[in-house]
Scaffold this motif. Structure first.
Motif, short mmCIF file in Angstrom:
data_model
loop_
_atom_site.label_atom_id
_atom_site.label_comp_id
_atom_site.label_asym_id
_atom_site.label_seq_id
_atom_site.Cartn_x
_atom_site.Cartn_y
_atom_site.Cartn_z
N SER A 1 0.83 -1.21 0.00
CA SER A 1 0.00 0.00 0.00
C SER A 1 0.86 1.25 0.00
O SER A 1 0.54 2.24 -0.67
CB SER A 1 -0.92 0.03 1.23
OG SER A 1 -1.87 -1.00 1.16
N ASP B 1 2.14 1.72 -3.46
CA ASP B 1 1.04 2.24 -4.29
C ASP B 1 0.89 3.75 -4.09
O ASP B 1 0.75 4.51 -5.06
CB ASP B 1 -0.29 1.57 -3.91
CG ASP B 1 -0.36 0.12 -4.34
OD1 ASP B 1 0.45 -0.29 -5.20
OD2 ASP B 1 -1.22 -0.61 -3.81
N TYR B 2 0.90 4.16 -2.82
CA TYR B 2 0.73 5.57 -2.49
C TYR B 2 1.87 6.40 -3.08
O TYR B 2 1.64 7.45 -3.70
CB TYR B 2 0.69 5.71 -0.96
CG TYR B 2 0.69 7.13 -0.45
CD1 TYR B 2 -0.44 7.94 -0.58
CD2 TYR B 2 1.82 7.66 0.17
CE1 TYR B 2 -0.43 9.24 -0.10
CE2 TYR B 2 1.83 8.95 0.65
CZ TYR B 2 0.71 9.74 0.51
OH TYR B 2 0.72 11.03 0.98
N GLN C 1 3.82 5.63 -5.61
CA GLN C 1 3.75 5.64 -7.08
C GLN C 1 2.62 6.53 -7.60
O GLN C 1 2.75 7.16 -8.64
CB GLN C 1 3.54 4.21 -7.59
CG GLN C 1 4.80 3.37 -7.47
CD GLN C 1 4.56 1.92 -7.86
OE1 GLN C 1 3.51 1.35 -7.57
NE2 GLN C 1 5.53 1.30 -8.50
N SER C 2 1.53 6.60 -6.84
CA SER C 2 0.38 7.41 -7.30
C SER C 2 0.76 8.88 -7.41
O SER C 2 0.18 9.62 -8.20
CB SER C 2 -0.81 7.25 -6.34
OG SER C 2 -0.53 7.89 -5.10
N MET C 3 1.74 9.30 -6.61
CA MET C 3 2.16 10.70 -6.66
C MET C 3 3.40 10.92 -7.52
O MET C 3 3.84 12.05 -7.70
CB MET C 3 2.42 11.20 -5.24
CG MET C 3 1.15 11.28 -4.43
SD MET C 3 1.41 12.06 -2.86
CE MET C 3 2.42 10.83 -2.06
N ASN D 1 4.28 9.35 -10.94
CA ASN D 1 4.02 8.46 -12.08
C ASN D 1 5.20 8.33 -13.03
O ASN D 1 5.26 7.38 -13.80
CB ASN D 1 2.81 8.97 -12.88
CG ASN D 1 1.57 8.98 -12.01
OD1 ASN D 1 1.40 8.11 -11.19
ND2 ASN D 1 0.73 9.99 -12.19
#
Length: 218
Positions: free
Chosen positions: A87, A90-91, A93-95, A97
């Motif tokens: 998680s 994920d967090y 990578q979400s910021m 890209n």
């Protein structure tokens, strides 16, 4: 450094997020030692690894596993902690890209979790495992190990005996297509608690990561 709260599998997770100005900066997450033995994201080794990566131009996230600090949930034998790490990635990578490199660094229990994350996430290009507790946990899932990395430990480690680390590294050396670099710091214990030992260990990590960033191989 901004405190962040992000969603985990069992509720909120608390972290420290340190972004670079460059949009395509490499990213790294840093994983802390065993929650039931006082491990937190503010552990000295974890803190120093975090800043080492930041000073090399990485956008970095370290965080508390479930049940530690302000992270919700409770200790889950490493299974839930691996989900927490996923998680966190994920967090991150979400910021970010556009990152070309993604690294995971872990200390002790965090090294074990980090190596498992490596198996699940093909986008991870490199890893740092500090004092991996090969005597306490089964690392046989690393078959094959998908990325090259650095294993570093002290010759006077009483928590994770060096002999077990050596046999782990020897198994990894048999695999083709990756390079496992192993460094032992003479006289250092599990926590690199003498001042020069911490500096030496972090210096070795930085030298290794900088070299890898100039190479194109995995």
């Amino acid at each position: 450094m901004p405190e962040v709260i992000f969603p985990g599998p069992e509720g909120r997770l608390e972290g420290r997020y340190h972004p670079q100005k460059e949009k395509d900066a490499p990213i790294a997450i840093v994983l802390h030692p065993h929650p039931q033995f006082g491990g937190t994201m503010n552990n000295k080794v974890v803190y120093n690894l975090h800043y080492a990566f930041y000073n090399m131009g990485f956008t970095v996230l370290r965080f508390n596993f479930r049940g530690v600090g302000r992270s919700q949930g409770e200790y889950d034998q490493g299974i839930g902690e691996l989900s927490d790490a996923a998680s966190a990635l994920d967090y991150l990578q979400s910021m970010n890209n556009n990152s070309k490199h993604c690294w995971v660094a872990g200390f002790s229990f965090g090294a074990w979790i980090g190596m498992q994350l490596l198996m699940r996430r093909p986008e991870i290009t490199g890893f740092i495992s500090v004092s991996p507790p090969a005597n306490m946990y089964d690392f046989s899932f690393l078959a094959p190990c998908p990325a090259s990395g650095l294993v570093i430990n002290g010759t006077a480690d009483r928590v994770a005996p060096p002999a077990d680390t050596v046999s782990l590294v020897n198994k990894l050396h048999e695999q083709k297509g990756i390079t496992i670099t192993h460094q032992e710091l003479d006289g250092a214990g599990h926590f690199f608690s003498e001042e020069d030992q911490m500096d030496t260990m972090i210096g070795n990590v930085s030298t290794y990561v900088k070299r890898r960033l100039t190479e194109t191989t995995r």
